[in-house]
Design an enzyme around this catalytic site. Structure first.
Site, PDB file in Angstrom:
ATOM      1  N   SER A 170      14.971 -68.331  -1.484  1.00 55.57           N
ATOM      2  CA  SER A 170      14.359 -69.500  -2.116  1.00 55.57           C
ATOM      3  C   SER A 170      13.976 -70.520  -1.053  1.00 55.57           C
ATOM      4  O   SER A 170      14.839 -71.045  -0.340  1.00 55.57           O
ATOM      5  CB  SER A 170      15.332 -70.141  -3.104  1.00 55.57           C
ATOM      6  OG  SER A 170      14.851 -71.423  -3.465  1.00 55.57           O
TER       7      SER A 170
ATOM      8  N   HIS B  33      11.013 -66.777  -3.484  1.00 56.93           N
ATOM      9  CA  HIS B  33      11.288 -67.554  -4.695  1.00 56.93           C
ATOM     10  C   HIS B  33      10.845 -68.998  -4.470  1.00 56.93           C
ATOM     11  O   HIS B  33      11.225 -69.632  -3.490  1.00 56.93           O
ATOM     12  CB  HIS B  33      12.788 -67.481  -4.988  1.00 56.93           C
ATOM     13  CG  HIS B  33      13.211 -68.118  -6.271  1.00 56.93           C
ATOM     14  ND1 HIS B  33      13.140 -67.477  -7.493  1.00 56.93           N
ATOM     15  CD2 HIS B  33      13.729 -69.349  -6.528  1.00 56.93           C
ATOM     16  CE1 HIS B  33      13.605 -68.270  -8.444  1.00 56.93           C
ATOM     17  NE2 HIS B  33      13.954 -69.425  -7.886  1.00 56.93           N
TER      18      HIS B  33
ATOM     19  N   ASP C 239      20.307 -66.819 -10.153  1.00 57.72           N
ATOM     20  CA  ASP C 239      19.779 -67.932  -9.357  1.00 57.72           C
ATOM     21  C   ASP C 239      20.778 -69.080  -9.304  1.00 57.72           C
ATOM     22  O   ASP C 239      21.032 -69.736 -10.318  1.00 57.72           O
ATOM     23  CB  ASP C 239      18.453 -68.397  -9.983  1.00 57.72           C
ATOM     24  CG  ASP C 239      17.735 -69.441  -9.137  1.00 57.72           C
ATOM     25  OD1 ASP C 239      18.216 -69.764  -8.036  1.00 57.72           O
ATOM     26  OD2 ASP C 239      16.682 -69.919  -9.594  1.00 57.72           O
TER      27      ASP C 239
ATOM     28  N   MET D 241      20.515 -68.445 -14.898  1.00 62.61           N
ATOM     29  CA  MET D 241      20.885 -69.563 -14.015  1.00 62.61           C
ATOM     30  C   MET D 241      22.404 -69.578 -13.849  1.00 62.61           C
ATOM     31  O   MET D 241      23.139 -69.626 -14.833  1.00 62.61           O
ATOM     32  CB  MET D 241      20.412 -70.894 -14.597  1.00 62.61           C
ATOM     33  CG  MET D 241      18.896 -71.072 -14.660  1.00 62.61           C
ATOM     34  SD  MET D 241      18.019 -70.814 -13.095  1.00 62.61           S
ATOM     35  CE  MET D 241      18.827 -72.020 -12.030  1.00 62.61           C
TER      36      MET D 241
ATOM     37  N   HIS E 160       9.341 -70.049 -10.149  1.00 61.75           N
ATOM     38  CA  HIS E 160      10.329 -70.485 -11.145  1.00 61.75           C
ATOM     39  C   HIS E 160       9.956 -71.897 -11.592  1.00 61.75           C
ATOM     40  O   HIS E 160      10.144 -72.863 -10.847  1.00 61.75           O
ATOM     41  CB  HIS E 160      11.724 -70.443 -10.476  1.00 61.75           C
ATOM     42  CG  HIS E 160      12.840 -70.921 -11.344  1.00 61.75           C
ATOM     43  ND1 HIS E 160      14.108 -71.168 -10.847  1.00 61.75           N
ATOM     44  CD2 HIS E 160      12.907 -71.204 -12.671  1.00 61.75           C
ATOM     45  CE1 HIS E 160      14.900 -71.569 -11.832  1.00 61.75           C
ATOM     46  NE2 HIS E 160      14.189 -71.617 -12.945  1.00 61.75           N
TER      47      HIS E 160
ATOM     48  N   MET F  81      10.515 -75.092 -13.418  1.00 65.97           N
ATOM     49  CA  MET F  81      11.494 -75.983 -14.061  1.00 65.97           C
ATOM     50  C   MET F  81      10.750 -77.244 -14.463  1.00 65.97           C
ATOM     51  O   MET F  81      10.920 -78.316 -13.873  1.00 65.97           O
ATOM     52  CB  MET F  81      12.652 -76.276 -13.088  1.00 65.97           C
ATOM     53  CG  MET F  81      13.602 -75.098 -12.924  1.00 65.97           C
ATOM     54  SD  MET F  81      14.576 -75.189 -11.405  1.00 65.97           S
ATOM     55  CE  MET F  81      13.394 -74.468 -10.264  1.00 65.97           C
TER      56      MET F  81
ATOM     57  N   ASP G  98      10.618 -72.743  -6.203  1.00 65.51           N
ATOM     58  CA  ASP G  98      11.178 -73.597  -7.255  1.00 65.51           C
ATOM     59  C   ASP G  98      10.278 -74.798  -7.521  1.00 65.51           C
ATOM     60  O   ASP G  98      10.149 -75.686  -6.685  1.00 65.51           O
ATOM     61  CB  ASP G  98      12.563 -74.093  -6.827  1.00 65.51           C
ATOM     62  CG  ASP G  98      13.602 -72.983  -6.876  1.00 65.51           C
ATOM     63  OD1 ASP G  98      13.714 -72.337  -7.935  1.00 65.51           O
ATOM     64  OD2 ASP G  98      14.283 -72.769  -5.857  1.00 65.51           O
TER      65      ASP G  98
ATOM     66  N   MET H  36       9.680 -78.092  -9.626  1.00 70.09           N
ATOM     67  CA  MET H  36      10.444 -79.079 -10.413  1.00 70.09           C
ATOM     68  C   MET H  36       9.590 -80.321 -10.630  1.00 70.09           C
ATOM     69  O   MET H  36       8.889 -80.763  -9.723  1.00 70.09           O
ATOM     70  CB  MET H  36      11.724 -79.481  -9.676  1.00 70.09           C
ATOM     71  CG  MET H  36      12.608 -78.295  -9.295  1.00 70.09           C
ATOM     72  SD  MET H  36      14.182 -78.859  -8.607  1.00 70.09           S
ATOM     73  CE  MET H  36      14.865 -77.299  -8.028  1.00 70.09           C
TER      74      MET H  36
HETATM   75  C1  DX5 Z   1      18.080 -74.374  -8.478  1.00 68.68           C
HETATM   76  C2  DX5 Z   1      16.976 -73.429  -8.060  1.00 68.68           C
HETATM   77  C3  DX5 Z   1      17.433 -72.359  -7.142  1.00 68.68           C
HETATM   78  C4  DX5 Z   1      17.898 -72.847  -5.785  1.00 68.68           C
HETATM   79  C5  DX5 Z   1      19.020 -71.953  -5.376  1.00 68.68           C
HETATM   80  O1  DX5 Z   1      17.608 -75.212  -9.467  1.00 68.68           O
HETATM   81  O2  DX5 Z   1      16.404 -72.802  -9.191  1.00 68.68           O
HETATM   82  O3  DX5 Z   1      16.436 -71.358  -6.970  1.00 68.68           O
HETATM   83  O4  DX5 Z   1      16.893 -72.823  -4.801  1.00 68.68           O
HETATM   84  O5  DX5 Z   1      19.585 -72.476  -4.231  1.00 68.68           O
HETATM   85  P1  DX5 Z   1      21.017 -72.024  -3.718  1.00 68.68           P
HETATM   86  O6  DX5 Z   1      20.917 -70.540  -3.436  1.00 68.68           O
HETATM   87  O7  DX5 Z   1      21.213 -72.840  -2.502  1.00 68.68           O
HETATM   88  O8  DX5 Z   1      22.008 -72.310  -4.809  1.00 68.68           O
HETATM   89 ZN    ZN Z   2      15.043 -71.011  -8.783  1.00 69.57          ZN
END
Ligand code: DX5
Ligand code: ZN
Length: 220
Positions: free
Chosen positions: A11, A36, A176, A140, A69, A71, A38, A40
């Site tokens: 990620s 990956h 994740d 999650m 992903h 969010m 993320d 947000m």
């Molecule tokens: C959290 C994200 C994850 C995050 C995981 O909201 O969806 O993908 O990057 O990071 P680690 O592996 O550091 O928990």
């Molecule tokens: Zn993620």
């Protein structure tokens, strides 16, 4: 040695953004199966990260498929933009989606793999009606919003339960949050097939070595 298929998805949330291209190339060279990403929005989760612009920038520097992903609230509004930016997989949160059946169908129409992400407090029943529209489920194992949080142990039982519910369907289970060498093998044995890793890869002094070590740990 043969064992269950293990796919590693570093990620980039934990990467050094001032040299993102280089960091992506490093984990790609170490055999990452997905990158990956993320997304947000500061509404669905209390943090703001990146959008289609970053996805298309990463797309230009790697052939590794991009695992996006979302969010965000109202993900439908942005599906096309992320597909055009080069997402191979687009996952929406079941908690942010009113018409999940329509949303997943739309993702496939756009030519991407369709995924749904489910928060630690959401019962698995919430996705039981859409199994045949899914290419992956993101279980999650932290509350979404930030990297570097502690793994929630109950996630292991949820993965096993979900794998059983899926029957023989060819749906990836991606886990994740808080994944590292200490829990990787347990997660794969429970039924996960894709391990997302932010901190345990990009927080390590050598992200390439960390990617390989995670795969080794997962297959041990
Ligand atoms: C959290 C994200 C994850 C995050 C995981 O909201 O969806 O993908 O990057 O990071 P680690 O592996 O550091 O928990
Ligand atoms: Zn993620």
């Amino acid at each position: 040695m043969s064992g269950p298929l293990v796919q590693i998805a570093p990620s980039i949330l934990a990467a050094d953004f001032s040299r993102l291209g280089e960091q992506v190339a490093t984990v790609a060279g170490a055999g990452a199966d997905f990158i990956h990403i993320d997304v947000m929005d500061g509404h669905f989760v209390p943090n703001i990260t990146m959008g289609p612009l970053v996805v298309s920038a990463v797309k230009r520097v790697t052939t590794v498929p991009l695992d996006v992903h979302l969010m965000i609230t109202n993900p439908d509004q942005y599906l096309e933009a992320f597909a055009q930016a080069g997402a191979a997989t687009i996952s929406v949160h079941v908690e942010a989606t009113v018409h999940l059946h329509r949303t997943l169908s739309r993702i496939r129409q756009l030519g991407a793999r369709a995924g749904v992400a489910i928060n630690p407090a959401t019962p698995l029943d919430a996705i039981g009606e859409v199994f045949d529209l899914l290419d992956q489920v993101i279980v999650m194992s932290v509350n979404p919003g930030f990297g570097g949080q502690s793994f929630i142990p109950r996630s292991i039982e949820r993965i096993a339960d979900l794998r059983a519910r899926l029957g023989g369907r060819p749906v990836d289970i991606e886990v994740d949050g808080g994944v590292d060498e200490t829990n990787a093998a347990t997660l794969i044995r429970a039924g996960a097939s894709i391990l997302v890793a932010g901190n345990s890869v990009f927080g390590a002094p050598d992200p390439a070595a960390a990617t390989r070590a995670l795969r080794r740990a997962a297959t041990s």
